[in-house]
Design a protein around this motif. Structure first.
Motif, PDB file in Angstrom:
ATOM      1  N   SER A  42       0.565  -1.300   0.061  1.00 48.65           N
ATOM      2  CA  SER A  42      -0.159   0.109   0.172  1.00 48.65           C
ATOM      3  C   SER A  42       0.501   1.558  -0.109  1.00 48.65           C
ATOM      4  O   SER A  42       0.239   2.640  -0.130  1.00 48.65           O
ATOM      5  CB  SER A  42      -0.908  -0.165   1.227  1.00 48.65           C
ATOM      6  OG  SER A  42      -0.347   0.186   2.549  1.00 48.65           O
TER       7      SER A  42
ATOM      8  N   GLN B 110       3.384   4.003  -1.584  1.00 47.82           N
ATOM      9  CA  GLN B 110       3.854   3.809  -3.133  1.00 47.82           C
ATOM     10  C   GLN B 110       4.872   3.990  -3.782  1.00 47.82           C
ATOM     11  O   GLN B 110       5.753   3.733  -4.214  1.00 47.82           O
ATOM     12  CB  GLN B 110       3.538   6.021  -3.669  1.00 47.82           C
ATOM     13  CG  GLN B 110       2.426   5.714  -3.464  1.00 47.82           C
ATOM     14  CD  GLN B 110       1.541   7.536  -4.030  1.00 47.82           C
ATOM     15  OE1 GLN B 110       2.488   8.203  -4.504  1.00 47.82           O
ATOM     16  NE2 GLN B 110       0.018   7.772  -3.164  1.00 47.82           N
TER      17      GLN B 110
ATOM     18  N   LYS C 228       4.326   0.505  -5.205  1.00 37.59           N
ATOM     19  CA  LYS C 228       3.597   0.646  -5.432  1.00 37.59           C
ATOM     20  C   LYS C 228       4.133   0.922  -7.157  1.00 37.59           C
ATOM     21  O   LYS C 228       4.133   0.843  -8.306  1.00 37.59           O
ATOM     22  CB  LYS C 228       2.553   1.390  -5.308  1.00 37.59           C
ATOM     23  CG  LYS C 228       1.353   0.940  -4.349  1.00 37.59           C
ATOM     24  CD  LYS C 228       0.484   1.676  -3.533  1.00 37.59           C
ATOM     25  CE  LYS C 228      -0.915   1.753  -4.248  1.00 37.59           C
ATOM     26  NZ  LYS C 228      -1.891   2.454  -3.538  1.00 37.59           N
ATOM     27  N   HIS C 229       5.168   2.175  -7.272  1.00 42.35           N
ATOM     28  CA  HIS C 229       5.547   2.698  -8.251  1.00 42.35           C
ATOM     29  C   HIS C 229       6.698   1.878  -8.417  1.00 42.35           C
ATOM     30  O   HIS C 229       6.951   1.545  -9.505  1.00 42.35           O
ATOM     31  CB  HIS C 229       6.091   4.404  -7.875  1.00 42.35           C
ATOM     32  CG  HIS C 229       5.052   4.927  -7.778  1.00 42.35           C
ATOM     33  ND1 HIS C 229       4.861   6.049  -7.505  1.00 42.35           N
ATOM     34  CD2 HIS C 229       3.836   4.686  -7.831  1.00 42.35           C
ATOM     35  CE1 HIS C 229       3.776   6.658  -7.371  1.00 42.35           C
ATOM     36  NE2 HIS C 229       2.851   5.684  -7.406  1.00 42.35           N
TER      37      HIS C 229
END
Lengths: 372, 409
Positions: free
Chosen positions: A265, A267, A270-271
């Motif tokens: 969760s 970033q 995620k990125h």
């Protein structure tokens, strides 16, 4: 517009995937990595039984008589499972070389044995850390006597036959020679490499008997043809490996909690995973075109081969290394499965020459075709 | 594997070809499809003429239902038309937002009478629409808007400010999302309207961009009255309506054709590095190779998407990578091309600068493309969440009344 694999090819892919899921979990790669075994005989036997070693070998030689696209989907699955088998050397390199440049006697003798899995073949090009070229190949053939040194040769410790890139002393051109590996005058020294789940050896030839193949006046072009063909096929293995790495990283990011929530969760994670995905899709699209050019013997074959290789090497290297990063400390341990893809990414990424070599090849081609 | 049309596609293509040959303007003042972030006002008349011709033939909205002036065609037919049209120097750039986002939202939420009134004029190019979502304090977090609407009899009174509104200065109508209840969490207090851009109390001020162009606007609302009949969706359910629009946004916003590996190669052949032609420099070659592979990757990703459309399937998630790759590539490539020129790289006078300063111009406008229609960062979140299935970031604003949220400045 039909820029996709056919339903039959997708079915074949599923079939190979099911077999590998069943018989070639990462435990198999681990068992080869941790033992003195050079490859997984059980997985190899299964691939042979499915007829896959003869995928593109014509039916008259006992193969399945299928095309390059079928080989591409198989390659992707082998890459996904980091299969510790000599498929790339025996099939993408040696078998294709014999199909392209074998004399009719050589084809009749060896292709049926390759299709039936009776023998394993390999391909020997590299001689040192310098980029192999038309000028610096020092392994020579005079008459039928082979002399010189090759390293690293994939599966060189146990392959039954080897296609060797040689300098033909008579004509002073580069050619290919076929050598039976149980011949006299061959020394095989197993090499310590980054990926012990794939065997590599140093081969020293001393007056070893060898047969010249039918490369005509192509000289170095015959080597390039073999490398370009294998580049596209290996690119599919790299995509499979990259997707497996991304998938492993994703599963971990969903399972692992830190600071009270799933790390997936954040970033930062995620990125990173989105970047892996983007690189993989770009590579896949380049590889689809490479597959199409290989299958059709299309005009962009050389460019597409280089582009596939550059994109797929970049994607797999990135995905394999960032998979470990996503895992944190546990990803760096011997017990984690991240290492198989990390190791394999370099073996595949360097096998036919590194990114520097292939980027340069690509731009040479662009200049030659006046595209850039 | 091939790039060939099916029989039906080939038939449609030849029909389109013939029609374009007959009807497309031979030369356009606008110099072809121009940068939508840099629109020239005088081009609109020319664009209207072309749009009405297209609409008459049914090519303006190929996939729309016939009742709205469409052809009820397939997405691949729409693509084929665009491919063929791109061979001509036709004007465009005014109607994409209206027809790509606003009118589809109307079609989903407005009454039949309203659609009867508004869809065809938009399709014909008679009326231009804009989209009023972003605000100074609500960019990526678009549900955080503060422009408010208060009910007064049968009307709503709108006060506040919108920003980055493309084309507001030449638009006739707009769709707007506003806050009608600040006492509930942010997504729940929104309502959605369409309005006449010539309404009293609307003030449009162009924003000058880094590139010097003026396409975006600030739009100020000062006691603007909108009839309740122009509300789309229920009061408080404006976010649901806004999602219809946003789903269409990434289809509508792309990156224009830009200087690519071939322009870089051309430059490298014209200049020297270390007293040798820059094209022989290995670092330059390595960069050319990387950008070639990216460009090809995008091109063939598109072919994969088109293949899915051609087979009547929904394209896979790979179609979402386009802008993540192309916008930063625009900027990086331009930056590298300027770097190669050393001190001269700063010269943006097209008469002096090599390749007529395309790299300098591209470098300036690329900064905008990395933001417009979803920033690089938001697009990565979308890939991570929708494609890879990773969880949303923790949302501290979800259960809090909007007027109790910390706002910074």
């Amino acid at each position: 517009m039909n820029f996709d694999f056919s339903e039959d090819q997708k079915l074949l892919k599923e079939q190979v995937s099911r077999f590998l899921q069943d018989k070639c979990s990462l435990d198999i790669a681990r068992s080869i990595l941790e033992s003195d075994e050079q490859y997984s005989k059980e997985v190899w036997k299964g691939l042979v039984e499915l007829g896959l070693t003869g995928t593109t070998i014509p039916e008259e030689y006992g193969g399945l008589g299928l095309g390059a696209l079928e080989l591409c989907v198989i390659a992707e699955e082998l890459g996904r499972f980091a299969a510790p088998v000599p498929f790339s050397s025996s099939v993408y390199l040696a078998t294709e070389a014999i199909k392209l440049y074998g004399t009719s006697e050589q084809k009749e003798l060896w292709l049926p044995k390759l299709a039936s899995g009776e023998i394993i073949a390999t391909f020997a090009l590299s001689e040192s850390a310098s980029e192999p070229s038309e000028k610096n190949i020092n392994t020579t053939i005079i008459g039928n006597k082979l002399n010189g040194k090759k390293l690293p040769v994939p599966d060189g410790s146990y392959a039954d036959i080897c296609v060797v890139v040689v300098r033909d002393k008579g004509s002073n051109t580069i050619s290919l020679a076929l050598v039976e590996m149980n011949s006299k005058g061959i020394t095989k020294n197993e090499l310590k490499t980054l990926d012990p789940s794939r065997n590599h050896a140093e081969l020293i030839f001393k007056d070893s008997p060898a047969e010249i193949m039918e490369t005509g006046s192509e000289s170095w072009l015959c080597v390039e043809k073999c490398l370009d063909t294998a580049a596209i096929l290996i690119a599919f293995e790299q995509i499979g490996g990259a997707e497996a790495s991304l998938n492993m990283a994703k599963e971990y990011a969903l399972d692992r909690y830190a600071f009270g929530r799933q790390i997936g969760s954040y970033q930062a994670i995620k990125h990173k995973l989105a970047d892996m995905y983007v690189k993989i899709e770009l590579a896949k699209s380049n590889c689809y075109y490479g597959a199409m050019m290989l299958n059709d013997d299309g005009g962009d074959f050389k460019i597409a081969a280089a582009a596939s290789r550059v994109a797929a090497t970049d994607a797999f290297n990135f995905a394999a290394q960032e998979n470990i990063q996503t895992h944190g400390g546990i990803g760096f341990t011997w017990e984690a499965n991240t290492q198989f893809f990390y190791r394999r990414s370099q073996v595949l990424g360097l096998a036919l020459g590194g990114l520097t070599t292939w980027k340069n090849k690509l731009v040479n081609q662009l200049e030659e075709k006046n595209i850039a | 594997m091939d790039f060939n049309d099916t029989k039906d596609e080939a038939e449609f293509r030849s029909k389109v070809k013939a029609w374009l040959k007959e009807n497309a303007p031979k030369s356009g003042k606008s110099g072809g499809r121009y940068d939508p972030l840099d629109v020239q006002d005088e081009a609109i008349k020319e664009a209207r003429n072309w749009q009405s011709k297209k609409a008459e033939a049914g090519y303006a909205a190929i996939t729309w239902p016939k009742e709205f002036g469409g052809l009820e065609g397939t997405p691949i037919q729409s693509v084929i038309y665009s491919q063929e049209e791109s061979n001509y120097n036709v004007p465009g750039g005014f109607f994409e937002i209206g027809l790509g986002m606003c009118i589809p939202t109307m079609m989903a939420w407005a009454t039949p009478e309203q659609n009867e009134r508004y869809v065809k004029p938009a399709l014909n190019g008679e009326e231009v629409w804009c989209q009023l979502f972003s605000e100074p304090s609500a960019g990526s977090d678009v549900a955080g808007i503060r422009t408010k609407a208060e009910k007064e009899g049968d009307n709503w009174i709108i006060n506040g400010q919108k920003v980055w509104t493309s084309g507001a200065h030449f638009s006739d109508f707009g769709i707007i999302v506003v806050r009608t209840d600040p006492n509930v969490p942010k997504h729940k207090g929104l309502s959605f309207f369409f309005l006449d851009m010539k309404s009293e109390g609307i003030d449009v001020k162009p924003i000058r961009q880094i590139s010097g162009g003026e396409n975006f606007n600030e739009v100020f609302f000062n006691d603007v009255r909108v009839p309740d009949s122009q509300r789309l969706g229920e009061v408080g359910e404006g976010w649901k309506v806004a999602l219809t629009t946003l789903m269409n946004e990434r289809l509508a916003i792309g990156v224009p054709k830009s200087a690519d590996y071939s322009a870089l190669t051309k430059l490298a052949k014209e200049i020297t590095l270390n007293d040798k032609s820059a094209i022989s420099n290995d670092l330059v070659r390595s960069k050319i190779a990387e950008w070639y592979v990216q460009a090809e990757g995008l091109k063939y990703t598109k072919m994969r998407t088109l293949t899915a459309l051609s087979k009547g399937e929904t394209p896979g998630p790979e179609s979402s990578i386009g802008k993540i790759v192309s916008a930063p590539k625009m900027q990086d490539l331009a930056s590298f091309a300027m770097d190669l020129q050393g001190a001269s790289g700063i010269i943006s006078d097209p008469e002096i600068s090599l390749l007529h300063s395309i790299f300098q111009n591209q470098w300036l406008s690329a900064a905008g493309y990395r933001i417009a229609g979803g920033t690089d960062e938001i697009l990565r979140n979308i890939v991570a969440e929708r494609v890879l299935g990773l969880p949303q970031d923790v949302r501290v604003d979800k259960a809090v009344a909007f007027n109790e949220l910390p706002t910074g400045r």
